[in-house]
Write an enzyme that holds these catalytic residues in place. Sequence first.
Site, PDB file in Angstrom:
ATOM      1  N   GLY A   1       0.776  -1.239   0.000  1.00 63.78           N
ATOM      2  CA  GLY A   1       0.000   0.000   0.000  1.00 63.78           C
ATOM      3  C   GLY A   1       0.805   1.284   0.000  1.00 63.78           C
TER       4      GLY A   1
ATOM      5  N   ASP B   1      -7.993 -10.664  -8.425  1.00 61.57           N
ATOM      6  CA  ASP B   1      -6.963 -10.959  -9.417  1.00 61.57           C
ATOM      7  C   ASP B   1      -7.016  -9.890 -10.508  1.00 61.57           C
ATOM      8  OD1 ASP B   1      -5.318 -11.998 -11.337  1.00 61.57           O
ATOM      9  OD2 ASP B   1      -6.345 -13.938 -11.510  1.00 61.57           O
TER      10      ASP B   1
ATOM     11  N   CYS C   1       9.497  -2.942 -10.044  1.00 63.32           N
ATOM     12  CA  CYS C   1      10.744  -2.663  -9.313  1.00 63.32           C
ATOM     13  C   CYS C   1      11.794  -3.642  -9.837  1.00 63.32           C
ATOM     14  CB  CYS C   1      10.552  -2.761  -7.809  1.00 63.32           C
ATOM     15  SG  CYS C   1       9.835  -4.295  -7.235  1.00 63.32           S
TER      16      CYS C   1
HETATM   17  C1  LIG Z   1       5.272  -4.827  -6.514  1.00 66.58           C
HETATM   18  S1  LIG Z   1       4.096  -5.368  -5.387  1.00 66.58           S
HETATM   19  C2  LIG Z   1       3.103  -3.930  -5.216  1.00 66.58           C
HETATM   20  C3  LIG Z   1       3.695  -2.871  -4.309  1.00 66.58           C
HETATM   21  C4  LIG Z   1       2.692  -1.806  -3.975  1.00 66.58           C
HETATM   22  N1  LIG Z   1       2.126  -1.192  -5.158  1.00 66.58           N
HETATM   23  C5  LIG Z   1       3.282  -0.712  -3.103  1.00 66.58           C
HETATM   24  O1  LIG Z   1       3.681   0.329  -3.600  1.00 66.58           O
HETATM   25  O2  LIG Z   1       3.311  -0.893  -1.879  1.00 66.58           O
HETATM   26  C6  LIG Z   1       3.095  -6.381  -6.387  1.00 66.58           C
HETATM   27  C7  LIG Z   1       1.826  -6.861  -5.703  1.00 66.58           C
HETATM   28  O3  LIG Z   1       1.064  -7.529  -6.694  1.00 66.58           O
HETATM   29  C8  LIG Z   1       0.315  -8.542  -6.051  1.00 66.58           C
HETATM   30  N2  LIG Z   1      -0.154  -9.461  -7.108  1.00 66.58           N
HETATM   31  C9  LIG Z   1       0.499 -10.477  -7.706  1.00 66.58           C
HETATM   32  N3  LIG Z   1      -0.256 -11.042  -8.656  1.00 66.58           N
HETATM   33  C10 LIG Z   1      -1.408 -10.351  -8.672  1.00 66.58           C
HETATM   34  C11 LIG Z   1      -2.607 -10.454  -9.424  1.00 66.58           C
HETATM   35  N4  LIG Z   1      -2.764 -11.393 -10.372  1.00 66.58           N
HETATM   36  N5  LIG Z   1      -3.605  -9.594  -9.149  1.00 66.58           N
HETATM   37  C12 LIG Z   1      -3.492  -8.657  -8.197  1.00 66.58           C
HETATM   38  N6  LIG Z   1      -2.375  -8.522  -7.439  1.00 66.58           N
HETATM   39  C13 LIG Z   1      -1.355  -9.343  -7.688  1.00 66.58           C
HETATM   40  C14 LIG Z   1       1.265  -9.117  -5.041  1.00 66.58           C
HETATM   41  O4  LIG Z   1       0.559  -9.777  -4.013  1.00 66.58           O
HETATM   42  C15 LIG Z   1       2.006  -7.854  -4.588  1.00 66.58           C
HETATM   43  O5  LIG Z   1       1.431  -7.371  -3.410  1.00 66.58           O
END
Ligand SMILES: C[S@@+](CC[C@H](N)C(=O)[O-])C[C@H]1O[C@@H](n2cnc3c(N)ncnc32)[C@H](O)[C@@H]1O
EC number: 2.1.1.176
Length: 443
Positions: A268, A315, A387
């Site tokens: 978040g 998703d 990232c």
């Molecule tokens: C790079 S992190 C996001 C970091 C966040 N935006 C932040 O700034 O704190 C990617 C996120 O995508 C989620 N994720 C992975 N596959 C996903 C999907 N199919 N749909 C939604 N979220 C997904 C993971 O659980 C993870 O929390």
Amino acid sequence: MVITPKLSDVLFQSAQAVRQVLAGQSLTEALESTPKEQKAAVQSISFYCMRHLATAQALSQQLLSKKAPNPLVNALLLVSLCLLTVARRPMPEGELVHSIPQYQDFTIVDQTIKATQLHKKTAAFKGLLNACLRRYLREQETLWATVQQSEEVQFNYPQWWINLIRKSYPTKWESLLKVADFPGPLSLRVNRRKTSRESFSQQLNAANISHQLYGEDAIILDKAVPVQQIPGFEQGLCAVQDAGAQLTASLLPLRDGMRVLDACAAPGGKTAHLLERADIQMTAIDIEPKRLARVAENLHHLGLFSDKVRLLQADAATTQPWWDGELFDVVMADVPCTASGIVRRHPDIKWLRQEKDVAKTAALQRMIVKNLWSVLKPGGYFLYITCSIFPQEGIEQAAFIQQTFSDATMLAAPGQLLPEITTGNLRPLHDGFFYALFQKAVV
Ligand SMILES: C[S@@+](CC[C@H](N)C(=O)[O-])C[C@H]1O[C@@H](n2cnc3c(N)ncnc32)[C@H](O)[C@@H]1O
């Protein structure tokens, strides 16, 4: 009263954490079971081991005539070897001491042997570990010279990763790899809802916490301090967030009332940043329920939770069943990636990822992007973020978006942001990110 944990206990717990990472678990998860009083010391040693794992593994192979008898013995040997080699490593400019304590060689050996007594899986191999460590001390110059022949040892990355970075960045690959040798700086995002950056900076000055300003909302501390010592941290005046991650909010033309989708939101950081900047209608989704719970916690802590925020476990690769059919003005896709740009903060990533994950993750990113484009309003903005510093997840994905959607116009954005080492300073100000911004045509 501060109780200093026994080094033997700390070595044992660090070995447990390293063993779990070698079995495929993230270091953050592995450290969850570490006893509280040992946490800080174990964290510092196990992170250090992740930074120098290939060296320790190569030395251990030289010392053991065959495979280690079990994973815990293996991990304890790796941890001890990492500590025995601290003095051989360079330090960032201006720093007098390493982020982990340096112990006398005999203390490390003695405490490792004591640590073997803490578990039945290691107790029987006290003699073996003693022999290996004493041989390392006798023959270290020769052993070190032998293992240093390998690139994996020189850079402490798997060979496939070294090859990919060299191919992608032929002139700067070495410095990009070296970035992971040291932890990143502690960077804060000032919560505009509660204070201004100027006033917060003055509070830091009053607390003798030296720092610099970066971008629009970031403050980077010259020297990390425990967050409890940061004035106003508990009250949500700021949050920890890498300065590179904070570019997100400046790139988006946010206006009050906009419908914004943060499609991969947890934990978040970026959700919160956008909510600090404008009165938007935020839908934040994430596929992982445990991680989504952290979004809620973080927003509550920062005073950003309201009836304008919807958090959904969903998703992002499909619109079913979460989407209500109303298009978004802004879609932010901070997609799951290899996280190759943040290895200095999560050095375990180097050992958890496999070469095949790059293509697998890139394919998932494309599925997510294809789906999310369909929920964006004509005239709306789409921000693609990773990232990662692997081009397959960055520049190649931006090209894919342009080719796939004839109604996508690419706008100005930083593109590949590299955590580059500038003259002598081994600690770049931000991690590695990729940013591409698009606007959907109005038909
Ligand atoms: C790079 S992190 C996001 C970091 C966040 N935006 C932040 O700034 O704190 C990617 C996120 O995508 C989620 N994720 C992975 N596959 C996903 C999907 N199919 N749909 C939604 N979220 C997904 C993971 O659980 C993870 O929390």
